[in-house]
Design a protein around this motif. Structure first.
Motif, mmCIF file in Angstrom:
data_model
loop_
_atom_site.group_PDB
_atom_site.id
_atom_site.type_symbol
_atom_site.label_atom_id
_atom_site.label_comp_id
_atom_site.label_asym_id
_atom_site.label_seq_id
_atom_site.Cartn_x
_atom_site.Cartn_y
_atom_site.Cartn_z
ATOM 1 N N SER A 76 1.036 111.478 -41.949
ATOM 2 C CA SER A 76 0.472 110.570 -42.940
ATOM 3 C C SER A 76 -0.190 109.383 -42.245
ATOM 4 C CB SER A 76 1.543 110.108 -43.923
ATOM 5 O OG SER A 76 2.257 109.011 -43.402
ATOM 6 N N SER A 77 0.327 109.018 -41.057
ATOM 7 C CA SER A 77 -0.295 107.934 -40.308
ATOM 8 C C SER A 77 -1.727 108.291 -39.933
ATOM 9 C CB SER A 77 0.479 107.650 -39.019
ATOM 10 O OG SER A 77 1.694 107.044 -39.312
ATOM 11 N N VAL A 78 -1.920 109.525 -39.519
ATOM 12 C CA VAL A 78 -3.265 109.948 -39.139
ATOM 13 C C VAL A 78 -4.198 109.825 -40.346
ATOM 14 C CG1 VAL A 78 -4.651 111.789 -38.146
ATOM 15 C CG2 VAL A 78 -2.262 111.529 -37.454
ATOM 16 N N ALA A 79 -3.697 110.234 -41.513
ATOM 17 C CA ALA A 79 -4.514 110.132 -42.726
ATOM 18 C C ALA A 79 -4.862 108.675 -43.019
ATOM 19 C CB ALA A 79 -3.780 110.749 -43.907
ATOM 20 N N HIS A 80 -3.871 107.798 -42.868
ATOM 21 C CA HIS A 80 -4.141 106.386 -43.146
ATOM 22 C C HIS A 80 -5.144 105.801 -42.157
ATOM 23 C CE1 HIS A 80 -0.474 106.365 -45.741
ATOM 24 N NE2 HIS A 80 -1.308 105.632 -46.434
ATOM 25 N N MET A 81 -5.027 106.231 -40.907
ATOM 26 C CA MET A 81 -5.986 105.737 -39.921
ATOM 27 C C MET A 81 -7.394 106.228 -40.246
ATOM 28 S SD MET A 81 -4.501 103.688 -37.935
ATOM 29 C CE MET A 81 -3.405 103.232 -39.235
ATOM 30 N N GLY A 82 -7.470 107.340 -40.959
ATOM 31 C CA GLY A 82 -8.775 107.813 -41.430
ATOM 32 C C GLY A 82 -9.443 106.773 -42.311
ATOM 33 N N PHE A 83 -8.651 106.107 -43.142
ATOM 34 C CA PHE A 83 -9.220 105.054 -43.983
ATOM 35 C C PHE A 83 -9.721 103.889 -43.129
ATOM 36 C CE2 PHE A 83 -6.685 107.178 -47.256
ATOM 37 C CZ PHE A 83 -7.610 107.229 -48.281
ATOM 38 N N VAL A 84 -9.048 103.649 -42.011
ATOM 39 C CA VAL A 84 -9.467 102.558 -41.131
ATOM 40 C C VAL A 84 -10.866 102.827 -40.576
ATOM 41 C CG1 VAL A 84 -9.018 101.388 -38.954
ATOM 42 C CG2 VAL A 84 -7.122 101.919 -40.485
ATOM 43 N N THR A 85 -11.040 103.996 -39.965
ATOM 44 C CA THR A 85 -12.342 104.282 -39.366
ATOM 45 C C THR A 85 -13.416 104.410 -40.446
ATOM 46 O OG1 THR A 85 -11.533 106.555 -39.228
ATOM 47 C CG2 THR A 85 -11.586 105.292 -37.205
ATOM 48 N N LEU A 86 -13.004 104.917 -41.603
ATOM 49 C CA LEU A 86 -13.939 105.021 -42.729
ATOM 50 C C LEU A 86 -14.477 103.640 -43.090
ATOM 51 C CD1 LEU A 86 -14.679 107.474 -44.549
ATOM 52 C CD2 LEU A 86 -13.067 106.571 -46.204
ATOM 53 N N GLY A 87 -13.574 102.685 -43.237
ATOM 54 C CA GLY A 87 -13.983 101.338 -43.626
ATOM 55 C C GLY A 87 -14.803 100.668 -42.540
ATOM 56 N N LEU A 88 -14.342 100.801 -41.299
ATOM 57 C CA LEU A 88 -15.027 100.116 -40.199
ATOM 58 C C LEU A 88 -16.478 100.565 -40.075
ATOM 59 C CD1 LEU A 88 -12.368 100.059 -37.334
ATOM 60 C CD2 LEU A 88 -13.121 98.166 -38.772
ATOM 61 N N PHE A 89 -16.683 101.884 -40.105
ATOM 62 C CA PHE A 89 -18.020 102.381 -39.843
ATOM 63 C C PHE A 89 -18.893 102.447 -41.093
ATOM 64 C CE2 PHE A 89 -15.928 103.223 -35.947
ATOM 65 C CZ PHE A 89 -16.924 103.053 -34.998
ATOM 66 N N SER A 90 -18.357 101.993 -42.230
ATOM 67 C CA SER A 90 -19.226 101.842 -43.395
ATOM 68 C C SER A 90 -20.168 100.667 -43.154
ATOM 69 C CB SER A 90 -18.390 101.607 -44.653
ATOM 70 O OG SER A 90 -17.853 100.296 -44.639
ATOM 71 N N GLY A 91 -19.757 99.783 -42.224
ATOM 72 C CA GLY A 91 -20.622 98.645 -41.896
ATOM 73 C C GLY A 91 -20.818 97.677 -43.039
ATOM 74 N N THR A 92 -19.852 97.587 -43.932
ATOM 75 C CA THR A 92 -19.963 96.674 -45.067
ATOM 76 C C THR A 92 -18.788 95.709 -45.053
ATOM 77 O OG1 THR A 92 -18.686 98.148 -46.454
ATOM 78 C CG2 THR A 92 -21.076 98.416 -46.505
ATOM 79 N N VAL A 93 -18.964 94.577 -45.737
ATOM 80 C CA VAL A 93 -17.883 93.597 -45.779
ATOM 81 C C VAL A 93 -16.612 94.174 -46.413
ATOM 82 C CG1 VAL A 93 -17.152 91.384 -46.717
ATOM 83 C CG2 VAL A 93 -19.413 91.622 -45.716
ATOM 84 N N PRO A 94 -16.700 94.783 -47.616
ATOM 85 C CA PRO A 94 -15.452 95.324 -48.178
ATOM 86 C C PRO A 94 -14.848 96.392 -47.275
ATOM 87 C CG PRO A 94 -17.217 95.430 -49.796
ATOM 88 C CD PRO A 94 -17.839 94.988 -48.518
ATOM 89 N N TRP A 146 -21.086 110.650 -37.969
ATOM 90 C CA TRP A 146 -20.092 111.523 -37.332
ATOM 91 C C TRP A 146 -18.685 110.963 -37.522
ATOM 92 C CZ3 TRP A 146 -21.676 116.140 -35.831
ATOM 93 C CH2 TRP A 146 -23.046 116.302 -35.616
ATOM 94 N N VAL A 147 -18.589 109.657 -37.340
ATOM 95 C CA VAL A 147 -17.270 109.039 -37.507
ATOM 96 C C VAL A 147 -16.788 109.208 -38.945
ATOM 97 C CG1 VAL A 147 -15.961 106.905 -37.335
ATOM 98 C CG2 VAL A 147 -17.777 107.379 -35.705
ATOM 99 N N MET A 148 -17.712 109.001 -39.902
ATOM 100 C CA MET A 148 -17.340 109.174 -41.303
ATOM 101 C C MET A 148 -16.844 110.591 -41.549
ATOM 102 S SD MET A 148 -17.675 106.345 -42.593
ATOM 103 C CE MET A 148 -18.397 105.316 -43.801
ATOM 104 N N GLY A 149 -17.566 111.548 -40.990
ATOM 105 C CA GLY A 149 -17.175 112.947 -41.170
ATOM 106 C C GLY A 149 -15.780 113.207 -40.623
ATOM 107 N N LEU A 150 -15.538 112.730 -39.409
ATOM 108 C CA LEU A 150 -14.217 112.937 -38.802
ATOM 109 C C LEU A 150 -13.134 112.224 -39.616
ATOM 110 C CD1 LEU A 150 -14.800 112.623 -34.947
ATOM 111 C CD2 LEU A 150 -14.393 114.683 -36.303
ATOM 112 N N SER A 151 -13.467 111.035 -40.137
ATOM 113 C CA SER A 151 -12.485 110.286 -40.923
ATOM 114 C C SER A 151 -12.102 111.054 -42.175
ATOM 115 C CB SER A 151 -13.045 108.930 -41.327
ATOM 116 O OG SER A 151 -13.514 108.235 -40.214
ATOM 117 N N LEU A 152 -13.118 111.575 -42.861
ATOM 118 C CA LEU A 152 -12.835 112.334 -44.076
ATOM 119 C C LEU A 152 -11.993 113.552 -43.747
ATOM 120 C CD1 LEU A 152 -16.186 112.231 -46.045
ATOM 121 C CD2 LEU A 152 -14.120 110.886 -46.381
ATOM 122 N N PHE A 153 -12.357 114.191 -42.659
ATOM 123 C CA PHE A 153 -11.603 115.364 -42.236
ATOM 124 C C PHE A 153 -10.146 114.979 -41.983
ATOM 125 C CE2 PHE A 153 -11.024 119.474 -40.392
ATOM 126 C CZ PHE A 153 -12.068 120.197 -40.936
#
Lengths: 495, 657
Positions: free
Chosen positions: A311-329, A282-289
């Protein structure tokens, strides 16, 4: 007992507030101008001192060992296991440094404020104490105090020194974030009662029943999603930015939004890992959106500041995207995006502030050909725009690249959609830049503009330095949090 | 001098030039900025000659790690200068053309007010291009890749007060970003599947992926095919291949030296370089190779058709560039990477020559670029005229097998023969389209020569037309020499039986590649030359002897001509699909969704309800703010002071229980 460095750094700005409060004694009425001037320099001096002492935190932190260090702990309300408990790890360290770096810059930009200056400076210093408090606190109740405490000075900064619709903006900002906070407060109470301790370091090992964990996760999510902000809880942000004075925007975009991401790391991922995995799709979906949607909305903006806010909101999308990928990178990328966005968006809001103070308009169509008149300013704005579109060699690239790599490891299709944001980011950012700085310079008031003053150059210099540093040699930053990130995600996604 | 120092100096001297001219240009003044940047790049070029010789024939490939850069999940990617034969060829081409363009710009831009800025950008571009070709991993390559894109944006938009230049600059960056979308995803896929982003480990691990597939939602796709196609998407953007080409003709808004350096000789060939660099990957993905060949061949053909209909002298050459890039790609598609890079090198010389000569024409015509207003110029600018002939002969590929030919003849023939001999349907298709494109190439080249230099003077500018100064003509001489002799000198290295020794595994070399040339029938070998001669003959016949026929031909072709002359309406289609739609969509999302739905039901909805319920609210609004702030502050204070309150309580009443 060792010197309580974290407390010192946290409360040093508060000391500045006290000094400013005492100014009327030094300069009785009739010397308002002197009082104003003194408050400015005191605020700047104290915040610079705070930054220097925050470097001692960096020096004192053992990155190889990782984990919580520089711990200070004193009982506070022992009946509930509540304590005055401070400490940092490799992740929070950078947010402390970011807050301490941006505060003097915001204060310097606040020199342009002309009304109720001592109060304004005091509010900024109070804000700094609260921000650093959030990132250095390991006790849940104290964390909540600081987390909410941030709202007070920011609410005043927007509401008192803001633009025309400042009341509406301040109220919306307050309503939104307060709603999230209430839910978080309930969740904190629940967790503290359940585990009989408010120690955040122990909370990570607490085992909660699955359904409880899911509900708690949702309550925290509400708070952090609003703070970050994630789509569709973002509508307070453009408004707050447009109405806030430049200094307020700098701190709001630079640090306050990061408290959402920090909360996701410290609480959602660390304390409720299973619930985080459960809700990750769900978080990934919202982030992409958020990435695609807000980029498109940014394209339609006519106000410079609003465009950057979106544009800040878009950039924060990358934050949640990365966090919830659950991977080191992914998580490392999210951290880099947060730090980078802290510098870049702060810089971009300063850019807007510079022309707004001269022409009192932010309407994109009112500009054009500024590069001809203000070459130095145009160069700085170009550098910041390039960092915002994630050009390799700037801090923006490192974060977006790693966050998307994490997203790819999660699901290739997720990264593919996120990468559309990279295209759209270039579209709205260069479009904005082209409209404001390029083109014929045919407007009379634009022709009368003057290039940056020394004070303004001093605001930009440290930002540019760190943007390039982080882009060219990110190891300086990564090696500090590397151990903690691996610990956080269990080493997933590493080769 | 230490070899590693030379290798590094080649890359970083242009950066030094950029920093000096960029930061101190306004203090140094025009002349010093020109002198310093040109000198540094020239030194770089001279050292590149030495390094090329050293790497290809003496000491072989080497790599210097400068510093760690980016850690992706524990694998460290370095800033590095890796020099193998492929890099050395590119370094030679990039630095030599760049040095000549720097010098040429001293004359061409002498009246401009932004000279130091211009020189700084040129040097910056050179640095990024060198970083691109000397990368030892995909991400540093991407650094250079985006960096040259940035330089290109800055240089196309150099005259930024011109709205058309601003638009062209943005378009170039945007279209390239679409390509970069593919490049980025390709990198991600490599990391996930091959577990490496540096070339050595990537190529080592790649063979294990042959039967691997990726899940993309519901469908799956062969991993290597996917990776290669994603990278090729990046290459298509940078090298203006059909579909992502629309920025290149518009990029001619930039000053002409920029067109020569970036949009002809070097940057646009980065895509070709990328495919050659990744040739060990592409060789494992035959489907991807077929796509590369088809797109390349289609581009070579389509661009040539458009080139025949344009009247702007620079646009003709721009479409020609696009067409020649198509040749390089279909060469790569039929696994003739050596021929592809060979054509890249010869093309750099003759195309830079053509552009700079065109710049000389434009200079003579005081800025006029429309060939319809030229004519009869050859007496006024004889040197430029001669140089244009040399460039065109090389472009058309005039030469006799086994005796001597202009540079383009060797590389173009090598490509066409490789396509013919490849034995696949797409090889034959590429050959057929390539042969037709060769005819058209010769045709539009001589159309350009005749319209520009011969016949009646059709504009007023000719009266004042004058030959360019020595500083502009002198750099054309080495380029002309390259356009004449580069093929004769180089074809032994690039394609002879010994080419394995020359390339030293820098690119994939097919074992029988050297032999194929010998099995092609002599008629096929002769065909490109015949086609070129026919194209030249037709152009001269039509434009010199019977100019009136053109009109009737155009009329007879009707719609077909209109389609081609309007560049197949691709720009218009994109305009409708994206340029106009996206901002409008953004506006709808903003007003209808953000302000309508989210705010309507969210905070504003709540606010309206509250406001309706109490008229008083408005009257106390100012106090309201402090009220809240005070409330919060009081709460916080209470919490902070709680222990003291407890202690006081204990002190006075003794214990809580």
């Amino acid at each position: 007992m060792a010197f309580p460095l974290l407390s010192f750094v946290t409360f040093l700005p508060l000391f500045g507030v006290a000094v400013i409060a005492l100014l009327p004694i030094l300069f009785p009425s009739g010397h308002e101008e002197k009082r104003t001037q003194a408050s400015r320099w005191i605020a700047l001096g104290v915040s610079i001192l705070t930054f220097i002492s925050s470097l001692a935190i960096y020096a004192g932190y053992d990155a190889m060992a990782g984990g919580y260090q520089l711990i200070e702990k004193k009982d506070w309300i022992p009946a509930f296991g509540i304590a005055y408990h401070k400490g940092i790890d490799g992740i929070s360290l950078w947010f402390v440094l970011l807050s301490a770096l941006l505060s003097p810059i915001a204060i310097l930009s606040g020199f342009a404020v002309k009304e109720r200056v001592p109060s304004f400076m005091a509010a900024l210093l109070l804000l700094e104490t609260m921000m650093i408090g959030v990132f250095t606190t390991l006790d849940f109740v104290l964390f909540y105090v600081f987390f909410e405490g941030v709202l007070i000075p920011m609410f005043l900064i927007i509401g008192v020194w803001g633009g025309e619709k400042r009341l509406y903006a301040a109220m919306k900002f307050f309503l939104y974030t307060f709603l999230g906070s209430v839910l978080m407060l309930i969740a904190i109470f629940a967790m503290v009662l359940k585990t009989e301790s408010a120690d955040m370091t122990q909370m990570a090992h607490a085992t909660l029943p699955r359904d409880v964990a899911l509900w708690l996760w949702l309550a925290f999510f509400a708070s952090f999603a609003i703070k970050t902000p994630m789509w569709p809880f973002h509508t307070w942000l453009p408004l707050a930015h447009v109405e806030a004075p430049t200094a307020g925007s700098v701190i709001l975009a630079g640090v306050l939004l990061k408290m959402g991401g920090y909360g996701f790391i410290r609480i959602s991922l660390q304390m409720l890992p299973e619930a985080s995995t459960h809700f990750a799709p769900w978080v990934m979906g919202l982030s992409l959106f958020a990435i695609v949607y807000t980029s498109l909305v940014a394209l339609a903006q006519t106000d410079i500041k609003k465009l950057i806010a979106y544009s800040s909101v878009a950039h924060m999308g990358f934050v949640t995207l990365g966090l919830f990928s659950g991977t080191v990178p992914g998580v490392e990328g999210a951290l880099f995006v947060m730090l980078s966005h802290g510098l870049v968006s702060a810089g971009l809001f300063l850019v807007v502030g510079v022309v707004y103070e001269r022409l009192h308009t932010r309407e994109i169509a009112r500009f054009g050909g500024v590069a001809t008149i203000m070459p130095c300013y145009a160069t700085l704005a170009m550098l910041l725009s390039l960092a915002a579109v994630g050009l390799p060699g700037t801090s923006g690239f490192v974060g977006e690249f790693l966050a998307m790599q994490g997203a790819w490891l999660y699901r290739p299709a997720v990264a593919a959609v996120a990468a559309l944001g990279v295209i759209l980011g270039a579209v709205y950012m260069l479009w904005l830049y082209g409209r404001v700085f390029f083109g014929p310079c045919d407007k009379e008031d634009v022709k009368s503009l003057t290039d940056l003053t020394l004070r303004e150059k001093a605001m930009f210099a440290p930002l540019i330095l760190f943007i390039l540093w982080m882009g060219l040699y990110p190891e300086t930053f990564r090696h500090v949090f590397a151990t903690d990130v691996v610990h956080l995600v269990g080493g997933k996604g590493a080769v | 001098m230490d070899v590693s120092l030379i290798d590094k100096a080649i890359v970083f001297l242009p950066l030094v030039g950029f920093l000096i001219a960029g930061l101190g240009g306004h203090r140094l003044g025009d002349h010093l900025s020109q002198l310093i940047t040109s000198a540094l790049v020239t030194v770089s070029a001279l050292m590149s000659i030495y390094v090329f010789h050293d790497v290809a024939f003496v000491s072989g490939a080497r790599e210097h790690v400068l510093a760690p850069w980016l850690s992706v999940g524990g694998t460290m990617l370095n800033w590095a200068v890796k020099v193998d034969t492929l890099t050395a060829v590119m370094m030679l081409v990039v630095t030599s053309v760049s040095a000549l363009v720097h010098i040429y710009s001293i004359g061409y831009m002498h009246h401009d007010r932004g000279v130091p800025r211009f020189m700084a950008y040129l040097s910056l571009f050179t640095f990024f291009m060198l970083m691109l070709v000397s990368a030892d991993n995909l991400v540093q390559m991407f650094f250079g890749w985006e960096g040259v894109g940035l330089s290109s944006y800055l240089l196309i938009g150099f005259w930024y007060d011109k709205p058309s230049a601003r638009k062209a600059a943005m378009k170039a960056f945007w279209v390239n970003r679409v390509g970069d979308f593919g490049f980025l995803l390709g990198i991600f896929a490599c990391y996930q599947m091959a577990g490496a982003l540096d070339f050595v480990n990537l190529f080592k691990n790649a063979p294990q992926l042959v039967d691997y597939s990726v899940q993309f939602g519901q469908s799956s796709c062969n991993a290597l095919t996917l990776i290669c196609l994603l990278f090729f998407m990046g290459a298509m953007g940078k090298s203006a291949q059909l579909g992502l080409h629309t920025w290149l003709p518009d990029a001619m808004e930039g000053p002409t030296p920029v067109s020569a350096l970036i949009h002809a000789a070097t940057m646009v060939t980065a895509g070709v370089f990328m495919v050659a660099r990744l040739s060990p990957l592409f060789e494992l993905a035959p489907t991807a190779l077929a796509v590369v060949a088809c797109v390349g061949a289609a581009t070579a053909f389509i661009a040539a058709t458009i080139g025949m209909t344009q009247y702007d002298i620079k646009r003709v050459i721009a479409y020609s560039t696009m067409s020649q890039l198509g040749y390089m790609f279909f060469a790569a598609g039929v696994s003739a990477y050596g021929a592809s890079i060979f054509h890249l090198a010869t093309h750099a010389f003759f195309k830079a020559l053509l552009f700079l000569a065109a710049g000389s024409v434009i200079h003579a015509m005081s800025g006029e670029q429309d060939m319809r207003k030229m004519g009869g110029l050859w007496r006024k600018i004889p040197y430029t005229y001669a140089l244009m002939w040399i460039g065109s002969l090389s472009l058309a590929g005039i030469g006799i097998e086994g005796l001597f030919g202009f540079a383009g003849a060797y590389s173009k023939d090598m490509i066409l023969e490789a396509a013919y001999a490849h034995g696949t349907w797409y090889g034959i298709l590429a050959f057929a389209l390539g042969i037709m494109a060769a005819f058209m190439t010769a045709f539009y080249s001589w159309r350009l020569i005749v319209l520009t230099f011969h016949g009646q003077a059709r504009g007023e500018a000719q009266v004042k037309a004058h030959e360019s100064p020595t500083i502009m003509l002198a750099p054309l001489v080495p380029l002309a020499l390259g356009a004449i002799f580069a093929g004769f000198v180089g074809h032994e290295w690039f394609a002879s039986a010994a080419n394995g020794a020359f390339w030293q595994n820098a690119i994939f070399v097919k074992e029988q590649a050297a032999e194929t040339g010998h099995h092609v029938p002599w008629l096929i070998k002769l065909l490109p030359l015949l086609m070129a001669l026919a194209g030249i003959g037709l152009a001269i016949k039509l434009y010199v002897q019977r100019p009136y026929i053109i009109l009737s031909i155009v009329q007879r072709l009707g719609l077909l001509y209109k389609l081609v002359a309007n560049k197949y309406y691709i720009d218009e289609i994109y305009d409708r699909l994206f340029v106009r739609t996206l901002p409008r969509l953004g506006g709808v999302l903003w007003h209808k969704v953000d302000e309508g739905v989210i705010d309507g039901f969210g905070p504003d909805g709540v606010a309206v309800v509250v406001q309706k319920s109490g008229e008083r609210l408005r009257r106390i609004q100012t106090g309201y703010l402090y009220h809240y702030a005070f409330g919060m502050l009081a709460g916080v204070t209470l919490l902070v002071l709680w222990p003291f309150i407890v202690r006081l309580y204990v002190f006075f009443w003794g214990g809580l229980t």
